[in-house]
Design an enzyme around this catalytic site. Sequence first.
Site, PDB file in Angstrom:
ATOM      1  CG  ASP A  11      -2.099   0.889   1.114  1.00 30.98           C
ATOM      2  OD1 ASP A  11      -2.328   1.421   0.013  1.00 30.98           O
ATOM      3  OD2 ASP A  11      -2.807   1.070   2.112  1.00 30.98           O
ATOM      4  N   GLY A  12       0.301   2.343  -0.504  1.00 33.39           N
ATOM      5  CA  GLY A  12       0.973   3.644  -0.391  1.00 33.39           C
ATOM      6  C   GLY A  12       1.636   4.147  -1.653  1.00 33.39           C
ATOM      7  N   GLY A  57       0.181   5.456  -4.237  1.00 32.05           N
ATOM      8  CA  GLY A  57      -0.452   6.726  -4.593  1.00 32.05           C
ATOM      9  C   GLY A  57       0.076   7.867  -3.732  1.00 32.05           C
ATOM     10  NE  ARG A  70      -4.220   6.743  -7.362  1.00 25.63           N
ATOM     11  CZ  ARG A  70      -4.102   6.378  -6.070  1.00 25.63           C
ATOM     12  NH1 ARG A  70      -3.855   7.289  -5.152  1.00 25.63           N
ATOM     13  NH2 ARG A  70      -4.245   5.122  -5.716  1.00 25.63           N
ATOM     14  CG  HIS A 102       0.262   2.054  -9.204  1.00 24.21           C
ATOM     15  ND1 HIS A 102       0.066   1.702  -7.889  1.00 24.21           N
ATOM     16  CD2 HIS A 102      -0.881   2.674  -9.590  1.00 24.21           C
ATOM     17  CE1 HIS A 102      -1.147   2.102  -7.507  1.00 24.21           C
ATOM     18  NE2 HIS A 102      -1.731   2.699  -8.516  1.00 24.21           N
ATOM     19  CD  GLU A 121     -12.625  -5.583  -2.504  1.00 30.80           C
ATOM     20  OE1 GLU A 121     -11.401  -5.870  -2.511  1.00 30.80           O
ATOM     21  OE2 GLU A 121     -13.513  -6.437  -2.356  1.00 30.80           O
ATOM     22  CG  LEU A 148      10.688 -16.237  -4.088  1.00 28.68           C
ATOM     23  CD1 LEU A 148      10.823 -16.217  -2.565  1.00 28.68           C
ATOM     24  CD2 LEU A 148      10.991 -14.836  -4.615  1.00 28.68           C
ATOM     25  NE  ARG A 177      -8.603  -0.477   5.537  1.00 29.91           N
ATOM     26  CZ  ARG A 177      -8.334   0.813   5.642  1.00 29.91           C
ATOM     27  NH1 ARG A 177      -8.656   1.479   6.729  1.00 29.91           N
ATOM     28  NH2 ARG A 177      -7.717   1.447   4.675  1.00 29.91           N
ATOM     29  CG  LEU A 178      -6.311  -9.550   6.322  1.00 30.06           C
ATOM     30  CD1 LEU A 178      -4.805  -9.429   6.436  1.00 30.06           C
ATOM     31  CD2 LEU A 178      -6.829 -10.665   7.218  1.00 30.06           C
TER      32      LEU A 178
HETATM   33  C1  FPP Z   1      -1.805   0.243  -3.297  1.00 29.64           C
HETATM   34  O1  FPP Z   1      -1.357   1.562  -3.322  1.00 29.64           O
HETATM   35  C2  FPP Z   1      -1.255  -0.484  -4.415  1.00 29.64           C
HETATM   36  C3  FPP Z   1      -1.971  -1.037  -5.413  1.00 29.64           C
HETATM   37  C4  FPP Z   1      -3.443  -0.994  -5.487  1.00 29.64           C
HETATM   38  C5  FPP Z   1      -1.333  -1.699  -6.552  1.00 29.64           C
HETATM   39  C6  FPP Z   1      -0.004  -2.317  -6.266  1.00 29.64           C
HETATM   40  C7  FPP Z   1       0.628  -2.649  -7.544  1.00 29.64           C
HETATM   41  C8  FPP Z   1       1.935  -2.637  -7.799  1.00 29.64           C
HETATM   42  C9  FPP Z   1       3.016  -2.369  -6.840  1.00 29.64           C
HETATM   43  C10 FPP Z   1       2.357  -2.954  -9.169  1.00 29.64           C
HETATM   44  C11 FPP Z   1       1.746  -4.212  -9.664  1.00 29.64           C
HETATM   45  C12 FPP Z   1       2.688  -5.331  -9.637  1.00 29.64           C
HETATM   46  C13 FPP Z   1       2.533  -6.391 -10.453  1.00 29.64           C
HETATM   47  C14 FPP Z   1       3.481  -7.530 -10.434  1.00 29.64           C
HETATM   48  C15 FPP Z   1       1.417  -6.453 -11.408  1.00 29.64           C
HETATM   49  P1  FPP Z   1      -2.432   2.697  -3.420  1.00 29.64           P
HETATM   50  O2  FPP Z   1      -2.548   3.104  -4.841  1.00 29.64           O
HETATM   51  O3  FPP Z   1      -3.715   2.246  -2.786  1.00 29.64           O
HETATM   52  O4  FPP Z   1      -1.769   3.815  -2.587  1.00 29.64           O
HETATM   53  P2  FPP Z   1      -2.515   4.936  -1.740  1.00 29.64           P
HETATM   54  O5  FPP Z   1      -3.297   4.221  -0.672  1.00 29.64           O
HETATM   55  O6  FPP Z   1      -1.399   5.754  -1.208  1.00 29.64           O
HETATM   56  O7  FPP Z   1      -3.400   5.675  -2.701  1.00 29.64           O
END
Ligand code: FPP
Length: 240
Positions: free
Chosen positions: A21-22, A24, A34, A38, A68, A132, A191-192
């Site tokens: 998470d994080g 964004g 954003r 990613h 979601e 792995l 949170r999960l």
């Molecule tokens: C949450 O951050 C992250 C995601 C919803 C996507 C995570 C995806 C990647 C790291 C890349 C994908 C990797 C592969 C292998 C396909 P957020 O956008 O919710 O951040 P925020 O809560 O700060 O907005």
Amino acid sequence: MADEVLTLPERIPYHVAVIMDGNGRWAKSRGLPRLAGHRAGVENLRRILRACSEFGIKILTIYAFSTENWGRPEAEVRGLMNILETVIDRELNQLNANGVQLRHIGELDGLSAMLQAKVRKAIDMTRNNDQLVLNVAFNYGGRQDLLQAIRRIVEDGVPSEEIDEKLVDYYLYTAGQPDPDLVIRTAGEMRLSNFLLWQASYAEYYATPAYWPDFDRDELLKALVYFARRERRFGLVLQP
Ligand code: FPP
């Protein structure tokens, strides 16, 4: 700190699951879009995969796209799909050379036919690797995981008295894999978020304020030290 973990190999978690998470917020704090967050998240994944091999973690499960996440703006959804495609196109050979076995958990339906084909090819190409296991949770939801298991158990006509935990395990997306020992969530939330609801029942939970793109090897090491100090009782009372 490193020595402390590495002298306790039996305390290294076999299976680590991560809520990345994080991204964004990481991007916003730098005035970037954003999707740049990613992309930085993918860069970090590369670092963390190396660190997992270094520390002897055998299974890493990453929450890349939840059921979601379809509710996000269309451009971001498309961007996340493109990222998965780019990762497969650009990284598959290297991952394969490093002995990474790629697996997917979640529903492939809903992804484009081309992306589905690429994911299947990646799984097939790496299926005999054993350095792995990387489980990519993409279009994954813990409730969806349980629902599809229940539906298939009913469709198979399994008598109710034969339904036990082992049987449910067998019908989940993670069939054949041990449960996660440690769930890590970056960016501070406690949170999960519909991740591995059944499988994480007895996992240790570690949350850190670090945004995922900043969660580097040393941050992972902190999580491992935390895990090594935990006493896992699985609901039992330990004998003195
Ligand atoms: C949450 O951050 C992250 C995601 C919803 C996507 C995570 C995806 C990647 C790291 C890349 C994908 C990797 C592969 C292998 C396909 P957020 O956008 O919710 O951040 P925020 O809560 O700060 O907005």
